[in-house]
Design a protein around this motif. Structure first.
Motif, PDB file in Angstrom:
ATOM      1  N   ALA A   1       0.827  -1.211   0.000  1.00  0.00           N
ATOM      2  CA  ALA A   1       0.000   0.000   0.000  1.00  0.00           C
ATOM      3  C   ALA A   1       0.862   1.262   0.000  1.00  0.00           C
ATOM      4  N   GLY A   2       2.187   1.095  -0.013  1.00  0.00           N
ATOM      5  CA  GLY A   2       3.076   2.250  -0.112  1.00  0.00           C
ATOM      6  C   GLY A   2       3.760   2.652   1.174  1.00  0.00           C
ATOM      7  N   VAL A   3       3.368   2.015   2.287  1.00  0.00           N
ATOM      8  CA  VAL A   3       3.940   2.364   3.593  1.00  0.00           C
ATOM      9  C   VAL A   3       5.385   1.858   3.671  1.00  0.00           C
ATOM     10  N   LEU A   4       6.250   2.630   4.340  1.00  0.00           N
ATOM     11  CA  LEU A   4       7.639   2.214   4.553  1.00  0.00           C
ATOM     12  C   LEU A   4       7.743   1.446   5.859  1.00  0.00           C
ATOM     13  N   VAL A   5       8.704   0.533   5.929  1.00  0.00           N
ATOM     14  CA  VAL A   5       8.948  -0.204   7.169  1.00  0.00           C
ATOM     15  C   VAL A   5      10.428  -0.075   7.556  1.00  0.00           C
ATOM     16  N   SER A   6      10.666   0.246   8.823  1.00  0.00           N
ATOM     17  CA  SER A   6      12.032   0.363   9.351  1.00  0.00           C
ATOM     18  C   SER A   6      12.298  -0.724  10.368  1.00  0.00           C
TER      19      SER A   6
END
Ligand code: C2E
Ligand code: MG
Ligand code: MG
Ligand code: MG
Length: 291
Positions: free
Chosen positions: A173-178
């Motif tokens: 969905a376009g969200v970034l993950v760190s």
């Protein structure tokens, strides 16, 4: 003494066992009321792009102004919120509040930045997280590509298949993950290439040892992390940068971004807005330079 006064007069505890049982219980029982009575608020710590020398993002950090104990540090209450399950509604509140704030900065005409929000293990286990995150994005009108969800290695690896699927759904969905506190968890090298993440946050542990120049062993380790991350297509944000010498080392090894007291402490939203405004129109005041 079980507790000591930390920076800014924040009450911090030396450890779970040292925390007096009565206060522990009071805090634990106070979590629900804290949420309904508006005792929680967020501060935002700027993240600086080292190449461009500008704020490229902020990390939202939860604060609790307790009516009796004053400001309670997250290290003293996040674990309690996890135990009670209160971290789930609290985590939703954090996400919604931070996304609304991000929207407000945008509506004030400020440049678009990334917004990092910490997730806890319990939130990952709760069914429907992805749906709630996406609903909050829609509700607040925040663009998914600006949201960066921070999780730790341990959280991911705890249930690798399920959590990879969850993170990949969100990333779809376009969200970034760190990966937060990178390097403090399990042997990361094994499965780092398979983790569904975009950013590594190099833990304070590595940053603290920097500053002795490029010949040092600590430099070699940190440089290895940065190089490996880049080869895997990940960005690196260094945590808890306090000294100019640490920053110089990080810049020399090609680290992408940094946050820490050297740049700014976690700040109220108005101070972030002022910082972004100065950055967008630096004419009246000299830009701070970090080299
Ligand atoms: P974290 O996510 O690793 O956040 C970074 C912590 O380092 C923050 O502590 C920040 O204030 C502190 N920090 C920033 N710059 C420096 C520096 O230069 N030197 C030093 N020594 N420290 C620095 P904070 O705000 O006390 O938060 C502690 C932890 O509590 C966070 O670690 C995170 O794991 C957790 N936390 C905070 N807010 C939330 C939240 O909304 N949800 C969840 N689940 N956890 C949260
Ligand atoms: Mg974090
Ligand atoms: Mg961290
Ligand atoms: Mg940490």
């Amino acid at each position: 003494d079980a507790k000591r006064l930390g920076e800014n007069g924040v009450v911090v505890y030396t450890g779970d066992t040292a925390q007096p049982q009565s206060e522990r219980l009071a805090l634990k029982n106070g979590l629900r009321e804290a949420l309904t009575q508006g005792q929680f608020f967020l501060e935002y710590q700027p993240q600086f792009d080292l190449a461009e020398q500008r704020v490229m993002g902020v990390e939202a950090l939860l604060r609790w102004q307790h009516p009796v104990y004053g400001r309670v540090a997250p290290s003293s209450f996040i674990a309690l919120a996890e135990e009670t399950g209160m971290i789930v509604p609290i985590g939703d509140w954090v996400l919604r509040t931070a996304c609304r704030q991000h929207r407000a900065w945008r509506e004030a005409g400020l440049p678009e930045i990334e917004l990092a929000v910490n997730l806890s293990a319990r939130q990952l286990k709760e069914p429907g997280l992805a749906g709630r995150v996406l609903a909050i994005l829609v509700e607040t009108g925040m663009s998914a590509h600006c949201l960066d969800l921070e999780i730790t290695e341990g959280m991911l690896i705890d249930d690798l298949a399920a959590n990879c699927a969850l993170m990949n759904g969100l990333r779809g969905a376009g969200v970034l993950v760190s990966i937060d506190d990178f390097g403090t968890g399990y042997s990361s090298l094994n499965y780092l290439s398979e983790l569904p993440v975009d950013i590594l946050k190099m833990d304070a542990l590595f940053v603290r040892r920097l500053g002795d120049g490029q010949a040092g062993r600590s430099f070699a380790i940190a440089e290895l992390i940065v190089g490996m991350a880049h080869r895997l297509g990940l960005r690196v944000i260094a945590e808890a940068v306090e000294l100019p010498e640490q920053l110089a080392d990080l810049a020399a090894m090609g680290c992408d971004a940094a946050q820490g007291y050297l740049f700014a402490r976690p700040l109220p939203p108005g101070e972030i807005a002022a910082m972004l405004a100065r950055q967008a129109d630096p004419a009246p005041q000299p830009e701070p330079s970090f080299d």
